[in-house]
Motif scaffolding. Structure first.
Motif, short mmCIF file in Angstrom:
data_model
loop_
_atom_site.label_atom_id
_atom_site.label_comp_id
_atom_site.label_asym_id
_atom_site.label_seq_id
_atom_site.Cartn_x
_atom_site.Cartn_y
_atom_site.Cartn_z
N TYR A 1 -2.63 11.82 -8.11
CA TYR A 1 -2.82 10.37 -7.94
C TYR A 1 -4.12 10.11 -7.18
O TYR A 1 -4.93 9.28 -7.57
CB TYR A 1 -1.62 9.79 -7.20
CG TYR A 1 -1.83 8.38 -6.71
CD1 TYR A 1 -1.57 7.28 -7.52
CD2 TYR A 1 -2.31 8.14 -5.41
CE1 TYR A 1 -1.79 5.99 -7.07
CE2 TYR A 1 -2.54 6.86 -4.96
CZ TYR A 1 -2.27 5.79 -5.78
OH TYR A 1 -2.50 4.51 -5.34
N ALA A 2 -4.32 10.84 -6.07
CA ALA A 2 -5.51 10.64 -5.23
C ALA A 2 -6.77 10.90 -6.06
O ALA A 2 -7.77 10.16 -5.95
CB ALA A 2 -5.45 11.58 -4.03
N HIS B 1 -1.66 4.24 0.68
CA HIS B 1 -2.99 4.29 0.08
C HIS B 1 -3.78 3.09 0.60
O HIS B 1 -3.47 1.95 0.25
CB HIS B 1 -2.88 4.25 -1.45
CG HIS B 1 -4.21 4.31 -2.14
ND1 HIS B 1 -4.34 4.21 -3.50
CD2 HIS B 1 -5.47 4.47 -1.65
CE1 HIS B 1 -5.62 4.30 -3.81
NE2 HIS B 1 -6.33 4.45 -2.71
N GLN C 1 -7.53 8.04 -8.31
CA GLN C 1 -7.88 6.81 -7.60
C GLN C 1 -9.15 6.94 -6.75
O GLN C 1 -9.42 6.10 -5.91
CB GLN C 1 -6.72 6.39 -6.67
CG GLN C 1 -5.42 6.13 -7.38
CD GLN C 1 -5.46 4.84 -8.18
OE1 GLN C 1 -6.04 3.85 -7.74
NE2 GLN C 1 -4.87 4.86 -9.35
N ILE D 1 -7.15 12.93 2.13
CA ILE D 1 -5.69 12.89 2.25
C ILE D 1 -5.38 13.36 3.66
O ILE D 1 -5.83 14.43 4.10
CB ILE D 1 -4.99 13.78 1.21
CG1 ILE D 1 -5.47 13.43 -0.20
CG2 ILE D 1 -3.48 13.62 1.32
CD1 ILE D 1 -4.80 14.25 -1.30
N VAL E 1 -9.79 8.81 -4.30
CA VAL E 1 -9.51 8.95 -2.86
C VAL E 1 -10.43 10.04 -2.28
O VAL E 1 -10.74 11.03 -2.96
CB VAL E 1 -8.02 9.30 -2.66
CG1 VAL E 1 -7.76 9.89 -1.29
CG2 VAL E 1 -7.17 8.05 -2.87
N LEU F 1 -5.56 8.44 1.44
CA LEU F 1 -4.11 8.51 1.19
C LEU F 1 -3.51 9.20 2.41
O LEU F 1 -3.91 10.32 2.75
CB LEU F 1 -3.83 9.32 -0.08
CG LEU F 1 -2.38 9.27 -0.55
CD1 LEU F 1 -2.05 7.88 -1.14
CD2 LEU F 1 -2.12 10.32 -1.63
N ARG G 1 3.05 4.24 -1.47
CA ARG G 1 3.26 4.98 -2.72
C ARG G 1 4.40 5.96 -2.48
O ARG G 1 4.47 6.59 -1.42
CB ARG G 1 2.00 5.76 -3.13
CG ARG G 1 0.75 4.88 -3.28
CD ARG G 1 0.83 3.95 -4.50
NE ARG G 1 -0.33 3.08 -4.58
CZ ARG G 1 -0.41 1.86 -4.03
NH1 ARG G 1 0.62 1.35 -3.38
NH2 ARG G 1 -1.50 1.14 -4.14
N SER H 1 0.99 13.81 -5.66
CA SER H 1 0.22 12.82 -4.87
C SER H 1 -1.27 13.18 -4.90
O SER H 1 -2.13 12.30 -4.89
CB SER H 1 0.74 12.72 -3.44
OG SER H 1 0.44 13.88 -2.70
N TRP I 1 0.81 -1.22 0.00
CA TRP I 1 0.00 0.00 0.00
C TRP I 1 0.85 1.28 0.00
O TRP I 1 0.30 2.37 0.02
CB TRP I 1 -0.95 -0.01 1.21
CG TRP I 1 -0.27 -0.32 2.51
CD1 TRP I 1 0.37 0.56 3.31
CD2 TRP I 1 -0.15 -1.61 3.13
NE1 TRP I 1 0.89 -0.09 4.40
CE2 TRP I 1 0.57 -1.43 4.33
CE3 TRP I 1 -0.60 -2.89 2.79
CZ2 TRP I 1 0.88 -2.48 5.18
CZ3 TRP I 1 -0.30 -3.94 3.64
CH2 TRP I 1 0.43 -3.73 4.83
#
Ligand SMILES: CC(C)(COP(=O)(O)OP(=O)(O)OC[C@H]1O[C@@H](n2cnc3c(N)ncnc32)[C@H](O)[C@@H]1OP(=O)(O)O)[C@@H](O)C(=O)NCCC(=O)NCCS
Length: 174
Positions: free
Chosen positions: A103-104, A71, A107, A112, A109, A76, A53, A100, A51
């Motif tokens: 990315y979140a 993650h 995905q 954070i 997310v 995240l 990253r 990041s 998990w």
């Protein structure tokens, strides 16, 4: 110093366990040793976790800054972001945090999260500029000096990736 994280000589990349050779891992540990008084951290161990990253900022192939996060489900959790002392205030940590965040958003997310020492004004300012708000305090969270951790959060709409407005639940700046 001129803000230059976006200069072509600076590259940002995600480091995966498969692609991380010894040299890359040693470089991250070297940045951590230069950045933290007491590094409690091994890139090798971190990247073994499925998990984890990790993103690295390099200039002329030399690592100058990194960010490590976990993650898990729709969260995240940023564990560490650090820049070598000689490369600070050039926007590298901001660029890594933004990477990041991208990315979140990809995905789906929802949150954070991170903890930061209450005395770490540089990091708190960095996170505030990106929209993080103070959610709570973990008393005496850091075992080396018994310092409190401030919990900070950035909320995203998982459907659109949009950053949701938030506000502080506690007062942290004096
Ligand atoms: C905190 C840290 C990661 C910032 O890295 P950086 O690459 O210098 O950050 P940036 O250049 O992207 O700075 C972004 C903003 O953060 C704030 N900031 C960064 N360093 C600061 C400092 N020394 N004093 C006050 N504000 C600071 C500023 O608002 C800055 O924007 P500005 O330069 O336009 O004023 C770096 O100082 C560091 O590695 N510190 C030691 C490790 C650490 O404490 N990490 C965070 C907890 S895990």
């Amino acid at each position: 110093m001129k803000r230059d994280a976006t200069r072509p000589s600076v590259s940002l990349s995600q480091l995966t366990a498969d692609a991380a050779d010894d040299a890359a891992l040693d470089e991250i540990d070297a940045v951590a040793s230069a950045a933290f008084d007491v590094p409690q951290f091994s890139a090798r161990e971190e990247l073994r976790r499925p998990w984890t990253r990790c993103w690295v900022a390099r200039e002329e192939r030399r690592a100058l800054a990194f960010l490590i996060a976990w993650h898990v489900a729709d969260e995240l959790h940023v564990l560490n972001v650090a820049t070598c002392p000689a490369a600070r205030r050039r926007g590298l940590a901001t660029a890594l945090m933004n990477r990041s965040l991208e990315y979140a958003q990809q995905q789906q997310v929802r949150l954070i999260l991170l903890e930061v020492r209450r005395s770490n004004r540089a990091a708190i300012r960095l996170y505030r500029k990106l929209g993080f708000t103070a959610m709570g305090v973990r008393p005496r969270y850091y075992s080396d000096n018994g310092e409190d951790a401030v919990e900070m959060v950035l909320t995203l709409d998982p459907a659109t990736g949009a950053v949701q407005p938030g506000r502080d639940e506690i007062r942290i700046e004096i």
